[in-house]
Design a protein around this motif. Structure first.
Motif, PDB file in Angstrom:
ATOM      1  N   ALA A   1     -42.302  27.179  28.295  1.00  0.00           N
ATOM      2  CA  ALA A   1     -41.132  27.782  27.736  1.00  0.00           C
ATOM      3  C   ALA A   1     -41.491  28.250  26.131  1.00  0.00           C
ATOM      4  CB  ALA A   1     -39.753  26.882  27.682  1.00  0.00           C
ATOM      5  N   SER A   2     -42.141  27.437  25.542  1.00  0.00           N
ATOM      6  CA  SER A   2     -42.465  27.689  24.080  1.00  0.00           C
ATOM      7  C   SER A   2     -43.635  28.699  23.867  1.00  0.00           C
ATOM      8  CB  SER A   2     -42.715  26.649  23.203  1.00  0.00           C
ATOM      9  OG  SER A   2     -41.762  25.625  23.469  1.00  0.00           O
ATOM     10  N   LEU A   3     -44.799  28.218  24.853  1.00  0.00           N
ATOM     11  CA  LEU A   3     -45.806  29.282  24.544  1.00  0.00           C
ATOM     12  C   LEU A   3     -45.718  30.733  25.108  1.00  0.00           C
ATOM     13  CD1 LEU A   3     -48.876  29.445  23.653  1.00  0.00           C
ATOM     14  CD2 LEU A   3     -49.461  28.644  25.761  1.00  0.00           C
ATOM     15  N   PHE A   4     -45.174  30.792  26.474  1.00  0.00           N
ATOM     16  CA  PHE A   4     -45.071  31.970  27.193  1.00  0.00           C
ATOM     17  C   PHE A   4     -43.752  32.561  26.875  1.00  0.00           C
ATOM     18  CE2 PHE A   4     -47.994  29.754  30.543  1.00  0.00           C
ATOM     19  CZ  PHE A   4     -48.946  30.323  30.121  1.00  0.00           C
ATOM     20  N   GLY A   5     -42.739  32.096  26.815  1.00  0.00           N
ATOM     21  CA  GLY A   5     -41.288  32.555  26.778  1.00  0.00           C
ATOM     22  C   GLY A   5     -41.373  32.926  25.397  1.00  0.00           C
ATOM     23  N   VAL A   6     -41.531  32.336  24.169  1.00  0.00           N
ATOM     24  CA  VAL A   6     -41.328  32.607  22.878  1.00  0.00           C
ATOM     25  C   VAL A   6     -42.423  33.685  22.571  1.00  0.00           C
ATOM     26  CG1 VAL A   6     -41.498  31.475  20.466  1.00  0.00           C
ATOM     27  CG2 VAL A   6     -40.492  29.989  22.154  1.00  0.00           C
ATOM     28  N   SER A   7     -43.466  33.745  23.136  1.00  0.00           N
ATOM     29  CA  SER A   7     -44.624  34.557  22.696  1.00  0.00           C
ATOM     30  C   SER A   7     -44.289  35.863  23.109  1.00  0.00           C
ATOM     31  CB  SER A   7     -45.832  34.285  23.226  1.00  0.00           C
ATOM     32  OG  SER A   7     -45.851  34.052  24.623  1.00  0.00           O
ATOM     33  N   SER A   8     -43.513  36.230  24.274  1.00  0.00           N
ATOM     34  CA  SER A   8     -43.224  37.409  24.934  1.00  0.00           C
ATOM     35  C   SER A   8     -41.955  37.916  24.357  1.00  0.00           C
ATOM     36  CB  SER A   8     -42.770  37.170  26.701  1.00  0.00           C
ATOM     37  OG  SER A   8     -41.889  36.309  26.662  1.00  0.00           O
ATOM     38  N   SER A   9     -41.228  36.738  23.803  1.00  0.00           N
ATOM     39  CA  SER A   9     -39.772  37.239  23.002  1.00  0.00           C
ATOM     40  C   SER A   9     -40.377  37.741  21.769  1.00  0.00           C
ATOM     41  CB  SER A   9     -39.003  35.928  22.765  1.00  0.00           C
ATOM     42  OG  SER A   9     -38.505  35.427  23.991  1.00  0.00           O
ATOM     43  N   LEU A  10     -41.379  37.152  21.036  1.00  0.00           N
ATOM     44  CA  LEU A  10     -41.911  37.545  19.914  1.00  0.00           C
ATOM     45  C   LEU A  10     -42.367  39.115  20.091  1.00  0.00           C
ATOM     46  CD1 LEU A  10     -43.609  34.666  17.985  1.00  0.00           C
ATOM     47  CD2 LEU A  10     -41.585  35.658  17.517  1.00  0.00           C
ATOM     48  N   VAL A  11     -42.916  39.485  21.044  1.00  0.00           N
ATOM     49  CA  VAL A  11     -43.657  40.802  21.051  1.00  0.00           C
ATOM     50  C   VAL A  11     -42.203  41.868  21.201  1.00  0.00           C
ATOM     51  CG1 VAL A  11     -44.455  42.407  22.721  1.00  0.00           C
ATOM     52  CG2 VAL A  11     -45.590  40.181  22.543  1.00  0.00           C
ATOM     53  N   VAL A  12     -41.221  41.458  22.005  1.00  0.00           N
ATOM     54  CA  VAL A  12     -40.025  42.032  22.002  1.00  0.00           C
ATOM     55  C   VAL A  12     -39.263  42.558  20.644  1.00  0.00           C
ATOM     56  CG1 VAL A  12     -37.645  42.361  23.072  1.00  0.00           C
ATOM     57  CG2 VAL A  12     -39.377  41.500  24.329  1.00  0.00           C
ATOM     58  N   LEU A  13     -39.162  41.236  19.814  1.00  0.00           N
ATOM     59  CA  LEU A  13     -38.637  41.232  18.603  1.00  0.00           C
ATOM     60  C   LEU A  13     -39.456  42.068  17.681  1.00  0.00           C
ATOM     61  CD1 LEU A  13     -37.492  37.427  18.270  1.00  0.00           C
ATOM     62  CD2 LEU A  13     -35.887  39.616  18.412  1.00  0.00           C
TER      63      LEU A  13
END
Length: 308
Positions: free
Chosen positions: A203-215
């Motif tokens: 959740a932290s590595l994959f989920g947050v990293s993909s969220s950062l790309v979006v943001l």
């Protein structure tokens, strides 16, 4: 010693939404309609993109894959849920539960990264339009989509390995309507450290990293749109991102709440409805959002109707 002498569960049962027969019938009909719309909408989107040369662009290449992922993730959850609504025994075998965890986590994480790649695509289109055909080449798009599926596969394998490391010797009732790693960790009678680490890391590595790309992508997009002097230019630039931004908000909002909240809240009844939003409702809404708010999709539909 007690742990080694217990009998390992060979099947699980779902608590579901309600035990009231009348409410179950209502929910069955509602979710059946939702699933039919999901199938028709996503299959229709895939066929439309394949059949319309004007939609053979990077954005619709990603959208076609998103429709495929939504179709698969919904199919691994909803049919079983519908059967449970009309069955007295709402059970699933251990192997079936493991398969559901694997497939759902595979396509769930794939969708996270597909949405991130679509945000990057919109960033290049709005902020660097002159180099867009070069940057978003067919080869690059294929690599980005393949990478999304590989990340999803890694996540699915990791969560399934985490499940296999757990022992279930007590209650086998899952307080949800499908097999997910979070409620399984709560049911486990063994040390769940490995599963918890895999879940939080994913959740932290994959989920947050993909969220950062979006943001980051949308931060740059908004900055570029605000610098456009023409109001018409601003509206046109924003319209190219509105559908995707709506989809991202629904998917990431519910997913982050579900998987990054404190573990002490994992058994709340509200989790079922949160999970229902991103497992059942979101796959139905995505093709509707893109078809109703996208002029190119509407034009392609009209052309296809004229040909027929």
């Amino acid at each position: 010693m007690a742990e080694s002498n217990c009998t390992q569960a060979t099947e699980f049962s779902f608590k579901g939404f309600t035990e009231d027969p009348a409410t179950q019938v209502t929910l069955f009909l509602m979710f059946l309609l939702t699933y039919l719309v999901t199938i028709l909408g996503n299959l229709g989107m895939i066929v439309l993109i394949k059949a319309s040369p004007q939609l053979h662009s990077p954005m619709y290449y990603f959208l076609g894959n998103l429709a495929f992922v939504d179709l698969c993730s919904s199919t691994v959850i909803t049919p079983k849920m519908l059967v449970d609504f009309v069955s007295e025994k709402k059970g699933i075998a251990y192997a079936g539960c493991a398969a559901q965890v694997f497939v759902f986590d595979l396509f769930g994480m794939t969708e996270c990264f597909l949405l991130a790649m679509m945000a990057y695509d919109r960033y290049v289109a709005v902020c660097h339009p002159l180099v867009y055909p070069l940057v978003m080449s067919p080869k690059c798009c294929f690599q980005l989509v393949t990478g999304s599926y590989l990340v999803g596969l890694t996540n699915g394998m990791g969560q399934t390995i985490g499940m296999f490391s757990l022992s279930f010797c007590g209650s086998s009732v899952i307080n949800l309507f499908f097999c997910d790693i979070s409620p399984l960790i709560s049911l486990s009678t063994s040390d769940a450290t490995l599963s918890q680490v895999l879940l939080r890391t994913s959740a932290s590595l994959f989920g947050v990293s993909s969220s950062l790309v979006v943001l980051v992508s949308y931060g740059a997009i908004i900055s570029t749109i605000l610098s456009i002097r023409s109001d018409e230019g601003k509206r046109k630039a924003f319209s190219t991102c509105a559908s995707h931004l709506t989809t991202v908000s629904i998917f990431y909002g519910t997913s982050i709440f579900m998987y990054l909240k404190p573990s002490s809240d994992s058994s709340k009844e509200g989790d079922k409805w949160t999970a229902m939003l991103y497992t059942v409702v979101t796959p139905m809404l995505n093709p509707l959002i893109y078809s109703l708010r996208n002029k190119e999709v509407k034009k392609a539909l009209r052309r296809l109707k004229k040909i027929k």
